[in-house]
Motif scaffolding. Sequence first.
Motif, PDB file in Angstrom:
ATOM      1  N   GLU A  51       0.854  -1.185   0.000  1.00  0.00           N
ATOM      2  CA  GLU A  51       0.000   0.000   0.000  1.00  0.00           C
ATOM      3  C   GLU A  51       0.890   1.234   0.000  1.00  0.00           C
ATOM      4  O   GLU A  51       1.814   1.349   0.812  1.00  0.00           O
ATOM      5  CB  GLU A  51      -0.920   0.017   1.228  1.00  0.00           C
ATOM      6  N   THR A  73       1.032   5.678  -0.457  1.00  0.00           N
ATOM      7  CA  THR A  73       0.452   7.008  -0.637  1.00  0.00           C
ATOM      8  C   THR A  73       1.595   8.002  -0.749  1.00  0.00           C
ATOM      9  O   THR A  73       2.659   7.825  -0.146  1.00  0.00           O
ATOM     10  CB  THR A  73      -0.465   7.435   0.530  1.00  0.00           C
ATOM     11  N   ALA A 127      -2.570   7.220  -4.329  1.00  0.00           N
ATOM     12  CA  ALA A 127      -2.633   6.031  -3.474  1.00  0.00           C
ATOM     13  C   ALA A 127      -2.713   4.807  -4.353  1.00  0.00           C
ATOM     14  O   ALA A 127      -3.299   4.834  -5.447  1.00  0.00           O
ATOM     15  CB  ALA A 127      -3.838   6.095  -2.539  1.00  0.00           C
ATOM     16  N   MET A 185      -7.153   5.445   2.514  1.00  0.00           N
ATOM     17  CA  MET A 185      -5.781   5.910   2.314  1.00  0.00           C
ATOM     18  C   MET A 185      -5.744   7.345   1.801  1.00  0.00           C
ATOM     19  O   MET A 185      -4.918   8.162   2.247  1.00  0.00           O
ATOM     20  CB  MET A 185      -5.061   4.964   1.341  1.00  0.00           C
TER      21      MET A 185
END
Length: 441
Positions: free
Chosen positions: A123, A125, A160, A219
Amino acid sequence: MADRDDDDAYAKLVRRINSPRVVIQNDAFKHATVIQVDTVYRQGTLLEVVQVLTDLNLIITKANMSSDGGWFMNVFHVTDDGGNKIRDEGILNCIKKALETDASYMVKPMGKMLLSKEHTLIELTGTDRPGLLSEVCAVLTDLSCSVVNAEIWAHNARAAAVIQITDQSTGTAIEDPMQLSLIQDLLYNVLKDLGDHRAPTVSISSPEQIHTGRRLHQMMFAARDFERPVSENDNGVRPYVTVSDCPDRDYTVVTARSIDRPKLLFDTVCTLTDMQYLVFHGTAIADRDEAYQEYYIRHVDGFPMSSEAEKQRVMECIQAAMERRASEGLQLELFTDDHFGLLSDITRTLRENGLCAKRAEISTKNGKAKHNFIVTDVSGSPVEPKTIYLVRQQIGQSVIQVKGNLSMSPKFSQQTPGSFLFGSFFKCPSFQNFGLIKSLS
C-alpha cells in the motif's frame, strides 16, 4: 458440552431472527429491478448492502433508506450496466444470496475481499506527479517483482495504490525480510517529494481481507486529499455539496449533486461511514446523467454536527470521495499476453509520450494482462489525438484500445436544491408501498 450446544443454538436463533429480509421485484417499475433489504440497524449496515450491490456491478438508479425502531429498511432500483432490468434468474438468485450472506448480522466482517496467500500486499500514498506510476513499476521490475493486480488513484495532487506482487522467479509471495525491506526503502525514495512536508507511506504486509475501493478511500482520506492545492485548476465541474442543520429532528443534512457515474453511492456512503457518521434516512436519485443524494445523519455518539468547522470538513471530504473515481480523462484499455516487465514497459511509454495516469486498474490472470488507464496530459488537459496515435504505434494497435474521451461531461445546475427527503417523505411511493415509515427516530 451442554452449555456450548446452548450457546450455538442461541447464536443460530439470533442470526436467523436478525438475518436480512431480501425481496426482489421485477414488475413494480418499468425500467428497473427493485430490491428491498430490511435488516437490523447497526453501524455500517447501509455500507454493507450498497457494497454488495456495487461489487455485483449493478447500477443503482434510485435508493430510499430509512431506520425505524432499530430496523433499517432499504429500497434500491437497479439495472445492469446496459440500463436493463435484471431478468436472469441465476443472477437474481446470486443477488439475493449475496445480500442475505454478506450483509447479515454476526456474519463475516463487512467489505472484505480475500487476497491470495501467494501474493504480497503493498500500500502506497504520496504526492502525485507526472511519471510516478512508471517509476514505481520500474522499481518493482528491477527488484524482480511481478505485479499481479493493482488499483491506483490520483486526486488533488495525492496518489494512493494497492498492489499485489509476487517474486518473479517463484511466482509466490515474497518472504525474505531483507528483500521486503529493500522494496520498502526504494519505493519510499520514489514517493518522497522534497517540496512537500507530508511524508509518503509505504506498507508491505501479508495478504489479508480488504475491500480495495474502501481501502483506497481510507488511504486518500489519511493523505488529506480533500485539501485542494492552492494551484489546483478549478475550472472543471465539481460536485455541489451542502451540510446544514435539521434542528427539529436532531439531524445534520448532507446533500450532494454531481455528474452520475457507477459506484457513486458506494463512495459517499463509504466516506460517511469511515468518518463515523450514521445514516438514519436518505435518498439517492440518478436521472439523465445527474445524481442527487440526501442524507440525514448523526455522529456515532448520537449527536448532529456541532460546529461550522466540522460541517466544512464533511463537505470537503464528500466532494473528494465523489471526485476520486470520476473519469476526467481518456480511457485506455490494454489486453494482451502477459510477460514479466510488461507493466513497466507500458507505463514508461505513457510517460515518454507525456501522459499521466489519473487512475489505473491492473489485472493479470491465466497468462493474460488486462489493464485500464484513465489518462490526461501532464497539465491535466485532454489528450491530443496524435499522442494516442503514437502510443498505439509503439504498444500495438490491437493491444491497446481507446474507450472514448471521458473528460467530456455534461454540466449540471449548482443551484442549492430544496430539501427533498422530508419535503416529500410521507408522500414517497417507495416508502409507502413497503410500509417503511411509521415514525422518525
